[in-house]
Design an enzyme around this catalytic site. Structure first.
Site, PDB file in Angstrom:
ATOM      1  N   HIS A 193      45.851  35.300  33.782  1.00  0.00           N
ATOM      2  CA  HIS A 193      45.221  35.423  35.099  1.00  0.00           C
ATOM      3  C   HIS A 193      45.963  34.618  36.165  1.00  0.00           C
ATOM      4  O   HIS A 193      45.637  33.445  36.380  1.00  0.00           O
ATOM      5  CB  HIS A 193      43.790  34.884  35.033  1.00  0.00           C
ATOM      6  CG  HIS A 193      42.850  35.753  34.258  1.00  0.00           C
ATOM      7  ND1 HIS A 193      42.116  36.761  34.855  1.00  0.00           N
ATOM      8  CD2 HIS A 193      42.526  35.778  32.944  1.00  0.00           C
ATOM      9  CE1 HIS A 193      41.373  37.360  33.936  1.00  0.00           C
ATOM     10  NE2 HIS A 193      41.601  36.788  32.763  1.00  0.00           N
ATOM     11  N   CYS A 235      44.183  41.365  32.857  1.00  0.00           N
ATOM     12  CA  CYS A 235      43.169  41.289  31.816  1.00  0.00           C
ATOM     13  C   CYS A 235      42.477  42.648  31.643  1.00  0.00           C
ATOM     14  O   CYS A 235      43.108  43.589  31.214  1.00  0.00           O
ATOM     15  CB  CYS A 235      42.187  40.157  32.135  1.00  0.00           C
ATOM     16  SG  CYS A 235      41.267  39.584  30.707  1.00  0.00           S
ATOM     17  N   GLU A 266      45.594  34.823  39.286  1.00  0.00           N
ATOM     18  CA  GLU A 266      44.663  34.500  40.389  1.00  0.00           C
ATOM     19  C   GLU A 266      43.846  33.241  40.092  1.00  0.00           C
ATOM     20  O   GLU A 266      43.259  32.663  40.989  1.00  0.00           O
ATOM     21  CB  GLU A 266      43.743  35.707  40.671  1.00  0.00           C
ATOM     22  CG  GLU A 266      42.573  35.909  39.716  1.00  0.00           C
ATOM     23  CD  GLU A 266      42.964  36.527  38.377  1.00  0.00           C
ATOM     24  OE1 GLU A 266      44.163  36.738  38.134  1.00  0.00           O
ATOM     25  OE2 GLU A 266      42.047  36.779  37.568  1.00  0.00           O
TER      26      GLU A 266
END
Lengths: 83, 230
Positions: B195, B86, B197
């Site tokens: 993302h 990002c 994560e």
């Protein structure tokens, strides 16, 4: 002391979604004669004068103020009137 | 494997990244403040998402000149895995570690949703645990994720298999060629808008992103093993 006026615009090849939205709004406001809208940035620098000022401004624009992958820049160097 | 998560003023996915590595992988991880100047001793570098320096001027433009960035560039040149997610992707582009740029989303909206991604290249140190062409689901959360590059760069990205992830469903942001993530030519720097994560724990309902971190770990183990026997 000089005033440097820097104008940053998106390259012609890059779509400007903000400009497109503004143009749509202008058309809705009954300004069909507006054919295109491009939104850019205007930045003013106050700089010490020197023989290499243009070279410095080029470097400042290339390194930070503009992303030359997507943007073009031009600038004007003006005499600053001291108050 | 010892990982650095770089923290800029305005980073807001640093803790998720830390958690994915610490708890998801069970590996060593440190936060490294942007004003530091060395990444010696770290095997992998993560640049998390957020709004570094308030996204002033352009996303990533100011972060690119942070004190830590020469060390990030050095790590990239040494072939260490460098992952930017990002805002981290935006920073890697501004730093010139990856080609192209990110523009405002085509619909001008900030988009926050889980999207299907296609694994275009599973022959990288980031994607070896995905199948080629595998569709995974990873959240996106961005206002400026509209990837742009010129025709020449796009041709190079394709020819060198640098396009790692594409949007498999509707293109959410107007990205060229549906691009969601690319690597550098050497394949050790990955930038992606989605993302992983945030999809690294079954408790959160999605583990599709964890395999990306596990792939990095496997790559590191293989390289350590290769060094031991050579």
């Amino acid at each position: 002391m000089k005033k440097v006026k820097v104008y940053i615009t998106l390259k012609e090849s890059v779509l400007d979604p903000q400009g497109q939205a503004v143009m749509q709004s202008l058309h809705n406001m009954n300004y069909p004669d507006v054919q295109d809208v491009r939104i850019g940035k205007y930045i003013e620098l106050q700089m010490e004068d020197g023989a290499d000022i243009a070279q410095k401004v080029d470097a400042i624009c290339d390194r930070l103020l503009a992303n030359t992958v997507i943007e073009n820049y031009r600038y004007e160097i003006e005499e600053e009137v001291r108050s | 494997m010892k990982t650095a998560v770089i923290v800029f003023p305005g980073s807001n996915c640093d803790q998720d990244m830390y958690y994915a590595i610490k708890d998801g992988l069970g590996e060593d991880v440190d936060y490294v403040w942007h004003a530091e100047t060395s990444l010696d001793g770290y095997d992998a570098i993560m640049i998390p998402g957020g709004f570094s320096y308030g996204d002033y001027l352009r996303c990533g433009a100011i972060a690119r000149f942070a004190g830590i960035m020469p060390a990030v560039i050095k790590a990239a040149e040494e072939g260490k895995p460098v992952l930017g997610v990002c805002n981290g992707f935006q920073i890697l582009l501004e730093a010139g570690l990856l080609p192209g740029a990110l523009l405002k989303n085509k619909n001008l909206k900030f988009i926050c949703e889980t999207v299907p991604l296609k694994t275009e290249n599973n022959q990288t140190m980031f994607t070896s645990l995905y199948k080629e062409g595998e569709i995974i689901r990873i959240p996106i959360a961005h206002g400026e994720g509209n990837y742009y590059c010129d025709d020449e760069t796009l041709a190079e990205l394709k020819a060198n298999h640098q396009i790692v992830f594409t949007y498999a469903g509707e293109n959410p942001n107007g990205s060229r060629a549906d691009i969601a993530g690319i690597t550098n030519r050497n394949g050790n720097v990955l930038g992606m808008m989605p993302h992983p994560e945030r999809a690294a724990d079954a408790m959160l309902g999605n583990k599709d992103g964890l395999r990306l971190f596990q792939s990095i770990l496997n790559h590191w183990r293989d390289s350590v093993h290769a060094n031991c026997i050579s």
